[in-house]
Design a protein around this motif. Structure first.
Motif, PDB file in Angstrom:
ATOM      1  N   TYR A  95     -36.414 -12.174  -6.406  1.00 32.17           N
ATOM      2  CA  TYR A  95     -35.434 -11.151  -6.037  1.00 32.17           C
ATOM      3  C   TYR A  95     -35.133 -10.253  -7.222  1.00 32.17           C
ATOM      4  O   TYR A  95     -35.090 -10.711  -8.360  1.00 32.17           O
ATOM      5  CB  TYR A  95     -34.121 -11.798  -5.566  1.00 32.17           C
ATOM      6  CG  TYR A  95     -34.300 -12.574  -4.282  1.00 32.17           C
ATOM      7  CD1 TYR A  95     -34.484 -11.914  -3.068  1.00 32.17           C
ATOM      8  CD2 TYR A  95     -34.308 -13.966  -4.297  1.00 32.17           C
ATOM      9  CE1 TYR A  95     -34.669 -12.625  -1.894  1.00 32.17           C
ATOM     10  CE2 TYR A  95     -34.487 -14.681  -3.121  1.00 32.17           C
ATOM     11  CZ  TYR A  95     -34.674 -14.008  -1.926  1.00 32.17           C
ATOM     12  OH  TYR A  95     -34.860 -14.702  -0.772  1.00 32.17           O
ATOM     13  N   PHE A  97     -32.401  -6.744  -8.226  1.00 32.50           N
ATOM     14  CA  PHE A  97     -31.110  -6.194  -7.803  1.00 32.50           C
ATOM     15  C   PHE A  97     -30.998  -4.725  -8.198  1.00 32.50           C
ATOM     16  O   PHE A  97     -31.682  -4.258  -9.117  1.00 32.50           O
ATOM     17  CB  PHE A  97     -29.983  -7.026  -8.433  1.00 32.50           C
ATOM     18  CG  PHE A  97     -30.048  -8.465  -8.014  1.00 32.50           C
ATOM     19  CD1 PHE A  97     -29.436  -8.894  -6.846  1.00 32.50           C
ATOM     20  CD2 PHE A  97     -30.787  -9.388  -8.752  1.00 32.50           C
ATOM     21  CE1 PHE A  97     -29.545 -10.221  -6.426  1.00 32.50           C
ATOM     22  CE2 PHE A  97     -30.898 -10.712  -8.344  1.00 32.50           C
ATOM     23  CZ  PHE A  97     -30.270 -11.123  -7.181  1.00 32.50           C
ATOM     24  N   VAL A 127     -27.949  -9.888 -11.501  1.00 33.10           N
ATOM     25  CA  VAL A 127     -26.827  -9.244 -10.821  1.00 33.10           C
ATOM     26  C   VAL A 127     -25.928  -8.491 -11.801  1.00 33.10           C
ATOM     27  O   VAL A 127     -25.483  -7.377 -11.534  1.00 33.10           O
ATOM     28  CB  VAL A 127     -26.004 -10.320 -10.066  1.00 33.10           C
ATOM     29  CG1 VAL A 127     -24.734  -9.735  -9.487  1.00 33.10           C
ATOM     30  CG2 VAL A 127     -26.849 -10.954  -8.982  1.00 33.10           C
ATOM     31  N   LEU A 143     -23.968  -3.637  -4.493  1.00 28.59           N
ATOM     32  CA  LEU A 143     -25.122  -4.332  -5.048  1.00 28.59           C
ATOM     33  C   LEU A 143     -26.150  -4.559  -3.950  1.00 28.59           C
ATOM     34  O   LEU A 143     -25.803  -5.046  -2.868  1.00 28.59           O
ATOM     35  CB  LEU A 143     -24.694  -5.682  -5.619  1.00 28.59           C
ATOM     36  CG  LEU A 143     -24.038  -5.654  -6.987  1.00 28.59           C
ATOM     37  CD1 LEU A 143     -23.802  -7.064  -7.476  1.00 28.59           C
ATOM     38  CD2 LEU A 143     -24.904  -4.891  -7.983  1.00 28.59           C
ATOM     39  N   LEU A 144     -27.368  -4.195  -4.233  1.00 35.64           N
ATOM     40  CA  LEU A 144     -28.448  -4.396  -3.270  1.00 35.64           C
ATOM     41  C   LEU A 144     -29.380  -5.464  -3.799  1.00 35.64           C
ATOM     42  O   LEU A 144     -29.623  -5.545  -5.010  1.00 35.64           O
ATOM     43  CB  LEU A 144     -29.225  -3.088  -3.084  1.00 35.64           C
ATOM     44  CG  LEU A 144     -28.403  -1.886  -2.635  1.00 35.64           C
ATOM     45  CD1 LEU A 144     -29.263  -0.639  -2.620  1.00 35.64           C
ATOM     46  CD2 LEU A 144     -27.787  -2.138  -1.272  1.00 35.64           C
ATOM     47  N   ARG A 145     -29.879  -6.287  -2.878  1.00 32.83           N
ATOM     48  CA  ARG A 145     -30.865  -7.290  -3.271  1.00 32.83           C
ATOM     49  C   ARG A 145     -32.215  -6.903  -2.674  1.00 32.83           C
ATOM     50  O   ARG A 145     -32.310  -6.571  -1.491  1.00 32.83           O
ATOM     51  CB  ARG A 145     -30.450  -8.667  -2.766  1.00 32.83           C
ATOM     52  CG  ARG A 145     -31.310  -9.763  -3.394  1.00 32.83           C
ATOM     53  CD  ARG A 145     -30.896 -11.126  -2.917  1.00 32.83           C
ATOM     54  NE  ARG A 145     -31.413 -11.368  -1.577  1.00 32.83           N
ATOM     55  CZ  ARG A 145     -31.406 -12.547  -0.976  1.00 32.83           C
ATOM     56  NH1 ARG A 145     -30.891 -13.597  -1.587  1.00 32.83           N
ATOM     57  NH2 ARG A 145     -31.894 -12.683   0.227  1.00 32.83           N
ATOM     58  N   ASP A 147     -36.021  -7.950  -1.828  1.00 35.59           N
ATOM     59  CA  ASP A 147     -36.914  -9.095  -1.614  1.00 35.59           C
ATOM     60  C   ASP A 147     -38.257  -8.764  -2.266  1.00 35.59           C
ATOM     61  O   ASP A 147     -39.235  -8.398  -1.619  1.00 35.59           O
ATOM     62  CB  ASP A 147     -37.059  -9.360  -0.110  1.00 35.59           C
ATOM     63  CG  ASP A 147     -37.760 -10.678   0.164  1.00 35.59           C
ATOM     64  OD1 ASP A 147     -38.331 -11.262  -0.786  1.00 35.59           O
ATOM     65  OD2 ASP A 147     -37.745 -11.124   1.315  1.00 35.59           O
ATOM     66  N   SER A 177     -31.374  -5.508   1.080  1.00 33.86           N
ATOM     67  CA  SER A 177     -30.178  -5.911   1.816  1.00 33.86           C
ATOM     68  C   SER A 177     -28.964  -5.788   0.901  1.00 33.86           C
ATOM     69  O   SER A 177     -29.083  -5.847  -0.325  1.00 33.86           O
ATOM     70  CB  SER A 177     -30.321  -7.343   2.336  1.00 33.86           C
ATOM     71  OG  SER A 177     -30.707  -8.186   1.290  1.00 33.86           O
ATOM     72  N   TYR A 179     -25.933  -7.085  -0.980  1.00 30.09           N
ATOM     73  CA  TYR A 179     -25.760  -8.422  -1.554  1.00 30.09           C
ATOM     74  C   TYR A 179     -24.303  -8.844  -1.502  1.00 30.09           C
ATOM     75  O   TYR A 179     -23.441  -8.066  -1.865  1.00 30.09           O
ATOM     76  CB  TYR A 179     -26.263  -8.391  -3.006  1.00 30.09           C
ATOM     77  CG  TYR A 179     -26.281  -9.724  -3.690  1.00 30.09           C
ATOM     78  CD1 TYR A 179     -27.078 -10.766  -3.209  1.00 30.09           C
ATOM     79  CD2 TYR A 179     -25.514  -9.943  -4.824  1.00 30.09           C
ATOM     80  CE1 TYR A 179     -27.117 -11.986  -3.854  1.00 30.09           C
ATOM     81  CE2 TYR A 179     -25.543 -11.153  -5.475  1.00 30.09           C
ATOM     82  CZ  TYR A 179     -26.350 -12.182  -4.985  1.00 30.09           C
ATOM     83  OH  TYR A 179     -26.387 -13.390  -5.639  1.00 30.09           O
TER      84      TYR A 179
END
Ligand code: HQG
Length: 179
Positions: A95, A97, A127, A143-145, A147, A177, A179
């Motif tokens: 992952y 961020f 993060v 915050l976006l994660r 994949d 997505s 976070y």
């Protein structure tokens, strides 16, 4: 010597405006330190800068923005020059961020992450770094994660910036997505 100011000036020169300093980046973004110093010495405030100061500037910086090797220096990420800087492809962690202002969220969820004014999309390994990046523009960033493993397996390319910064050409929305 104000090393933070020096670092900002170098980021400007090496990421955005080498021609203002009569510098030419090679395809990995390197310039000879001798040429950089000659150019800096034309400015009164930098007339005493030495190669030792450049090493010190890098050592004192809280982020690894610049790198020195074999008499050359480069910015590790952040470029906006028209000539595309070649970055080393690397398998990312599972992952990654990305911190961004709230106001960009709808657009990002609709069209993915795009490089905007820079050559690459910038992603963070952790993060906390993503949070700091987002805070530059919004006190409460989103915050976006990403994949990254799935994206990598699907053929999306990732590149190494520094230990905490990863780069990509474009990250499609299906890998993103909140976070
Ligand atoms: C956003 C600093 C709408 C993206 C930082 C970001 C970092 C979209 C902005 C490095 C979008 C571009 C880079 C879309 C992306 N719609 N907005 N589809 N796709 N964006 O400054 O990542 O301290 O070019 O979320 O710490 O903020 O200078 O990128 O908000 O590492 O060393 O468009 O620069 O490093 O902004 O920051 P930027 P960034 P330094």
């Amino acid at each position: 010597m104000d090393y933070q100011k020096l670092s900002k000036e170098l980021s400007y020169a090496l990421r955005h405006a080498p021609h203002e300093y009569e510098l030419e980046l090679d395809e990995q973004g390197w310039v000879p330190i001798k040429q950089l110093l000659l150019s800096l010495h034309e400015q009164r405030k930098w007339r005493a800068v030495t190669e030792e100061d450049l090493h010190k500037m890098i050592a004192l910086s809280e982020k690894k923005r610049h790198e020195i090797n074999q008499g050359k220096i480069r910015a590790l990420y952040g470029h906006s020059v028209p000539q595309k800087i070649h970055k080393e492809e690397k398998e990312p962690p599972a992952y990654l961020f990305h911190g961004t202002p709230q106001r960009f969220l709808d657009s990002i969820l609709a069209s993915g992450l795009v490089p905007k004014g820079r050559q690459y999309v910038h992603l963070s390994e952790d993060v906390q770094t993503a949070q700091q990046v987002g805070k530059r523009r919004d006190d409460h960033p989103v915050l976006l994660r990403i994949d990254a493993r799935q994206a990598w397996q699907d053929g999306v390319k990732f590149y190494h910036g520094n230990e905490l910064v990863w780069l990509a050409d474009h990250v499609q929305k299906e890998y993103i997505s909140v976070y």
